[in-house]
Design an enzyme around this catalytic site. Structure first.
Site, PDB file in Angstrom:
ATOM      1  CE  LYS A   1       5.059  -3.483   6.057  1.00 29.34           C
ATOM      2  NZ  LYS A   1       5.753  -2.220   6.414  1.00 29.34           N
TER       3      LYS A   1
ATOM      4  CE1 TYR B   1       2.137  -3.170   3.161  1.00 28.34           C
ATOM      5  CE2 TYR B   1       0.144  -4.002   4.206  1.00 28.34           C
ATOM      6  CZ  TYR B   1       1.128  -3.038   4.099  1.00 28.34           C
ATOM      7  OH  TYR B   1       1.114  -1.946   4.938  1.00 28.34           O
TER       8      TYR B   1
ATOM      9  CB  SER C   1       4.618  -3.667  11.391  1.00 25.37           C
ATOM     10  OG  SER C   1       3.952  -4.804  10.890  1.00 25.37           O
TER      11      SER C   1
END
Length: 288
Positions: free
Chosen positions: A172, A168, A140
């Site tokens: 994650k 993004y 992550s």
């Protein structure tokens, strides 16, 4: 032993370090065959004798490719001790995967979800047949802090409209949620997620090429902020090799090997369950 990696940066460094301990087999699943073969040659040039590293074609933004890659690996081995889910994209312009997901969430989360799901029979067989612990390690990022609300996260249209970093961040956060839920649903496997650190790799190529300001800042302050690739591999190497009693199932780790027990995604049981069920539903709608 069999492993799966990304072919550059942290993934390549992880392969190199583990290959120093003579694994029986490594699968390097990635999209670019030429780069993969260059990486394999580079790794083997640094070893006393060449390791058995096999390229497998994998495009995480295409579910058919993901399913095919998992099938290729499953046909080739009955043992996977370590599955590293550390491929991905970062700060890409808005877009969709081939199957209609937000580009970053679809690549970084949905692709890995299906890949792991299709490899579960081999992962479980490894535990039963070889009486060993099997680990799934999801990469992550502290970028999970940019994630939007859950409802936005699971709406491709809403998420794609929120900007590069929000998309993004959602992907994650999803990596952390996935790792935690995998640990609960399949407790015979060890599943953790991690932030490798601020590492200067090719993931930042898009970010810096799209932003003059960021490019300028990194030129001056990058050496103070970033670690090298060998540092970036440390936490996942630690997670892969430390005694399992030192790992918290479903935990989120930061460098080097420190549990972040307060990460909101690592402790949100409801969101973990909801994301898993949403992802399974979306895959089923597409025939997976």
């Amino acid at each position: 032993m069999s492993y799966h990696y990304r072919n550059t940066g942290i993934g390549k460094e992880t392969i190199l370090q583990l290959c120093k301990h003579s694994p029986k087999k490594v699968f390097l699943a990635t999209r670019n065959e030429a780069k993969a073969k260059d990486a394999i040659a580079s790794i083997n040039s640094q070893l006393p004798k060449p390791a058995d590293v096999e390229f497998v074609s994998l495009n995480l933004s295409n579910l058919a490719s993901v399913a095919s890659a998992a099938e290729t690996i499953s046909r080739s081995t009955d043992r996977i001790d370590l599955l590293f889910l550390n491929a991905g994209i970062m700060n890409m312009p808005p877009g969709k995967t081939d199957d209609g997901f937000d580009l970053q969430l679809g690549t970084n989360h949905v692709g890995h979800f299906l890949f792991t799901k299709r490899l579960l029979p081999v992962l479980k067989e490894t535990v039963a047949k070889y009486n060993t612990d099997v680990r799934v390690i999801s990469t992550s990022s502290l970028g999970n802090a940019f994630a939007p609300s859950f409802d936005t996260m699971i709406s491709s249209e809403k998420l794609s409209s929120q900007g590069h970093w929000t998309s993004y961040g959602a992907s994650k956060a999803a990596n952390i949620l996935f790792a935690a839920e995998l640990a609960k649903r399949h407790p015979e496997l060890i599943s953790v997620s991690l932030h490798p650190g601020m590492i200067q790799t090719d993931l930042y190529a898009t970010t810096t090429s799209n932003s003059f300001l960021l490019r300028t800042l990194l030129r001056f302050f990058g050496p103070l902020v970033y670690h090298d690739v060998s540092y970036g591999a440390l936490t996942q190497l630690w997670a892969a090799t430390v005694d399992k009693s030192k790992l918290k199932q479903g935990g989120f780790y930061v460098p080097v090997g420190k549990l972040d027990s307060k990460n909101k995604f690592a402790v949100d049981d409801d969101m973990q369950k909801r994301l898993w069920e949403w992802t399974e539903g979306e895959l089923e709608q597409r025939g997976y």
